[in-house]
Scaffold this motif. Structure first.
Motif, PDB file in Angstrom:
ATOM      1  N   SER A 199       0.820  -1.213   0.000  1.00  0.00           N
ATOM      2  CA  SER A 199       0.000   0.000   0.000  1.00  0.00           C
ATOM      3  C   SER A 199       0.855   1.266   0.000  1.00  0.00           C
ATOM      4  O   SER A 199       0.459   2.280  -0.573  1.00  0.00           O
ATOM      5  CB  SER A 199      -0.973  -0.008   1.181  1.00  0.00           C
ATOM      6  N   THR A 200       2.031   1.216   0.604  1.00  0.00           N
ATOM      7  CA  THR A 200       2.953   2.360   0.552  1.00  0.00           C
ATOM      8  C   THR A 200       3.419   2.591  -0.871  1.00  0.00           C
ATOM      9  O   THR A 200       3.508   3.739  -1.326  1.00  0.00           O
ATOM     10  CB  THR A 200       4.165   2.119   1.469  1.00  0.00           C
ATOM     11  N   LEU A 201       3.704   1.519  -1.594  1.00  0.00           N
ATOM     12  CA  LEU A 201       4.114   1.625  -2.996  1.00  0.00           C
ATOM     13  C   LEU A 201       3.004   2.262  -3.827  1.00  0.00           C
ATOM     14  O   LEU A 201       3.244   3.177  -4.616  1.00  0.00           O
ATOM     15  CB  LEU A 201       4.483   0.247  -3.542  1.00  0.00           C
ATOM     16  N   TRP A 202       1.764   1.793  -3.643  1.00  0.00           N
ATOM     17  CA  TRP A 202       0.629   2.357  -4.371  1.00  0.00           C
ATOM     18  C   TRP A 202       0.451   3.838  -4.036  1.00  0.00           C
ATOM     19  O   TRP A 202       0.194   4.648  -4.907  1.00  0.00           O
ATOM     20  CB  TRP A 202      -0.645   1.600  -4.055  1.00  0.00           C
ATOM     21  N   GLN A 203       0.582   4.169  -2.738  1.00  0.00           N
ATOM     22  CA  GLN A 203       0.421   5.550  -2.320  1.00  0.00           C
ATOM     23  C   GLN A 203       1.470   6.446  -2.984  1.00  0.00           C
ATOM     24  O   GLN A 203       1.158   7.536  -3.464  1.00  0.00           O
ATOM     25  CB  GLN A 203       0.507   5.669  -0.798  1.00  0.00           C
ATOM     26  N   SER A 204       2.707   5.980  -3.038  1.00  0.00           N
ATOM     27  CA  SER A 204       3.760   6.799  -3.652  1.00  0.00           C
ATOM     28  C   SER A 204       3.542   6.921  -5.158  1.00  0.00           C
ATOM     29  O   SER A 204       3.811   7.975  -5.741  1.00  0.00           O
ATOM     30  CB  SER A 204       5.139   6.227  -3.341  1.00  0.00           C
ATOM     31  N   MET A 205       3.042   5.888  -5.810  1.00  0.00           N
ATOM     32  CA  MET A 205       2.762   5.962  -7.240  1.00  0.00           C
ATOM     33  C   MET A 205       1.642   6.973  -7.508  1.00  0.00           C
ATOM     34  O   MET A 205       1.718   7.755  -8.461  1.00  0.00           O
ATOM     35  CB  MET A 205       2.396   4.573  -7.774  1.00  0.00           C
ATOM     36  N   LEU A 206       0.608   6.957  -6.675  1.00  0.00           N
ATOM     37  CA  LEU A 206      -0.474   7.926  -6.825  1.00  0.00           C
ATOM     38  C   LEU A 206       0.019   9.343  -6.523  1.00  0.00           C
ATOM     39  O   LEU A 206      -0.378  10.298  -7.189  1.00  0.00           O
ATOM     40  CB  LEU A 206      -1.651   7.563  -5.914  1.00  0.00           C
TER      41      LEU A 206
ATOM     42  N   ASN B 189       2.973  10.470  -7.064  1.00  0.00           N
ATOM     43  CA  ASN B 189       3.733  10.904  -8.234  1.00  0.00           C
ATOM     44  C   ASN B 189       2.817  11.368  -9.365  1.00  0.00           C
ATOM     45  O   ASN B 189       3.230  12.132 -10.231  1.00  0.00           O
ATOM     46  CB  ASN B 189       4.652   9.793  -8.732  1.00  0.00           C
ATOM     47  N   ALA B 190       1.559  10.908  -9.350  1.00  0.00           N
ATOM     48  CA  ALA B 190       0.571  11.341 -10.335  1.00  0.00           C
ATOM     49  C   ALA B 190      -0.249  12.522  -9.805  1.00  0.00           C
ATOM     50  O   ALA B 190      -1.309  12.827 -10.336  1.00  0.00           O
ATOM     51  CB  ALA B 190      -0.352  10.180 -10.679  1.00  0.00           C
ATOM     52  N   ASN B 191       0.245  13.165  -8.743  1.00  0.00           N
ATOM     53  CA  ASN B 191      -0.405  14.324  -8.110  1.00  0.00           C
ATOM     54  C   ASN B 191      -1.778  13.996  -7.527  1.00  0.00           C
ATOM     55  O   ASN B 191      -2.676  14.832  -7.531  1.00  0.00           O
ATOM     56  CB  ASN B 191      -0.516  15.505  -9.079  1.00  0.00           C
ATOM     57  N   ILE B 192      -1.948  12.785  -7.048  1.00  0.00           N
ATOM     58  CA  ILE B 192      -3.168  12.394  -6.344  1.00  0.00           C
ATOM     59  C   ILE B 192      -2.758  12.030  -4.929  1.00  0.00           C
ATOM     60  O   ILE B 192      -2.047  11.051  -4.718  1.00  0.00           O
ATOM     61  CB  ILE B 192      -3.872  11.211  -7.030  1.00  0.00           C
ATOM     62  N   GLU B 193      -3.226  12.826  -3.985  1.00  0.00           N
ATOM     63  CA  GLU B 193      -2.825  12.609  -2.596  1.00  0.00           C
ATOM     64  C   GLU B 193      -3.895  11.809  -1.868  1.00  0.00           C
ATOM     65  O   GLU B 193      -5.074  12.147  -1.904  1.00  0.00           O
ATOM     66  CB  GLU B 193      -2.616  13.946  -1.896  1.00  0.00           C
ATOM     67  N   ILE B 194      -3.455  10.730  -1.234  1.00  0.00           N
ATOM     68  CA  ILE B 194      -4.349   9.877  -0.457  1.00  0.00           C
ATOM     69  C   ILE B 194      -3.747   9.674   0.926  1.00  0.00           C
ATOM     70  O   ILE B 194      -2.559   9.884   1.138  1.00  0.00           O
ATOM     71  CB  ILE B 194      -4.579   8.495  -1.127  1.00  0.00           C
ATOM     72  N   THR B 195      -4.600   9.250   1.834  1.00  0.00           N
ATOM     73  CA  THR B 195      -4.142   8.816   3.146  1.00  0.00           C
ATOM     74  C   THR B 195      -4.578   7.364   3.280  1.00  0.00           C
ATOM     75  O   THR B 195      -5.729   7.037   2.996  1.00  0.00           O
ATOM     76  CB  THR B 195      -4.783   9.656   4.263  1.00  0.00           C
ATOM     77  N   ARG B 196      -3.677   6.504   3.688  1.00  0.00           N
ATOM     78  CA  ARG B 196      -4.021   5.078   3.780  1.00  0.00           C
ATOM     79  C   ARG B 196      -3.870   4.583   5.208  1.00  0.00           C
ATOM     80  O   ARG B 196      -3.028   5.052   5.961  1.00  0.00           O
ATOM     81  CB  ARG B 196      -3.162   4.245   2.833  1.00  0.00           C
TER      82      ARG B 196
ATOM     83  N   GLU C  70     -10.668   7.336 -10.805  1.00  0.00           N
ATOM     84  CA  GLU C  70      -9.320   7.333 -11.370  1.00  0.00           C
ATOM     85  C   GLU C  70      -8.402   6.456 -10.517  1.00  0.00           C
ATOM     86  O   GLU C  70      -7.596   5.684 -11.046  1.00  0.00           O
ATOM     87  CB  GLU C  70      -8.766   8.747 -11.437  1.00  0.00           C
ATOM     88  N   ILE C  71      -8.543   6.573  -9.206  1.00  0.00           N
ATOM     89  CA  ILE C  71      -7.746   5.752  -8.301  1.00  0.00           C
ATOM     90  C   ILE C  71      -8.157   4.292  -8.425  1.00  0.00           C
ATOM     91  O   ILE C  71      -7.307   3.398  -8.456  1.00  0.00           O
ATOM     92  CB  ILE C  71      -7.878   6.261  -6.852  1.00  0.00           C
ATOM     93  N   LYS C  72      -9.452   4.049  -8.530  1.00  0.00           N
ATOM     94  CA  LYS C  72      -9.952   2.676  -8.704  1.00  0.00           C
ATOM     95  C   LYS C  72      -9.370   2.068  -9.971  1.00  0.00           C
ATOM     96  O   LYS C  72      -8.901   0.920  -9.967  1.00  0.00           O
ATOM     97  CB  LYS C  72     -11.483   2.675  -8.750  1.00  0.00           C
ATOM     98  N   ASP C  73      -9.378   2.818 -11.076  1.00  0.00           N
ATOM     99  CA  ASP C  73      -8.838   2.303 -12.343  1.00  0.00           C
ATOM    100  C   ASP C  73      -7.360   1.956 -12.207  1.00  0.00           C
ATOM    101  O   ASP C  73      -6.894   0.966 -12.776  1.00  0.00           O
ATOM    102  CB  ASP C  73      -9.029   3.329 -13.464  1.00  0.00           C
ATOM    103  N   PHE C  74      -6.624   2.760 -11.462  1.00  0.00           N
ATOM    104  CA  PHE C  74      -5.203   2.470 -11.224  1.00  0.00           C
ATOM    105  C   PHE C  74      -5.051   1.211 -10.372  1.00  0.00           C
ATOM    106  O   PHE C  74      -4.259   0.327 -10.705  1.00  0.00           O
ATOM    107  CB  PHE C  74      -4.534   3.665 -10.525  1.00  0.00           C
TER     108      PHE C  74
END
Length: 195
Positions: A109-116, A118-125, A145-149
């Motif tokens: 989940s940290t990897l996914w968060q960092s990938m998002l 980098n796409a300028n989408i900020e999430i909290t997990r 958009e996040i779901k599609d990723f």
């Protein structure tokens, strides 16, 4: 020597000065000494007196964005969610495939968060169990958009948004659909070779 009247006058001045100082000290209380009631009262005074910018208001006090439902296609739930959740908090759940440990779930989940990010989408997990992650979005209009990723990721089993499950790349349904597609291709190729 002081006369009796001067002594009384001096006592009165000292008395009035002490009372004035005590009243002034009550009004200018040290913020470190505030109680919850003092803070609540101060907050209420600020809300009544001052103009607060819309972005500084808590989410439940912000006005909802106006949505023109005449322009919205009712068969498209993604468009409806994007319009109604713009600027609002949204929660989504992601289930990770296999039997990951808490550490593996944290790493994935940290990897996914960092990938998002980098796409300028900020999430909290928040990792809520060994294979489940809660994702909080500050702007719910990015949910699909996040779901599609996420559904394209190898270890994503399901993504849940607003109670609806979307199968990921690692879900059993996705694997069954892939094997059915492969078996159809092999049947077609076998028929072609027989002709």
């Amino acid at each position: 020597m002081l006369t009796m009247e001067t002594k009384q006058l001096l006592k009165a001045v000292v008395f009035v000065t002490v009372i004035a100082m005590s009243c002034a000290s009550k009004k200018k209380k040290d913020p470190r000494d505030f109680t919850d009631a003092d803070i609540y009262k101060l907050d209420e005074e600020w809300m009544e007196e001052g103009e607060i910018e819309e972005g500084d208001l808590p989410e439940h006090l912000r006005p909802s964005p106006s949505v023109d439902f005449a322009k919205v296609d009712p068969s498209d739930p993604e468009a409806i969610l994007k319009m109604t959740k713009k600027g609002k908090t949204l929660m989504m759940f992601v289930t990770i495939s296999g039997n990951p440990t808490q550490a593996e779930t944290e790493e994935i989940s940290t990897l996914w968060q960092s990938m998002l990010y980098n796409a300028n989408i900020e999430i909290t997990r928040f990792v809520i169990s060994e294979n489940r992650v809660l994702i909080k979005l500050a702007d719910g209009s990015y949910a699909y958009e996040i779901k599609d990723f996420l559904v394209q990721q190898d270890r994503c089993e399901t993504v849940t948004i607003e109670g609806k499950d979307y199968p990921g790349k690692a879900s059993k349904g996705a694997k069954d659909n892939k094997s059915k597609a492969k078996s159809k291709k092999t049947k077609k190729s076998n028929k072609k070779t027989e002709l």
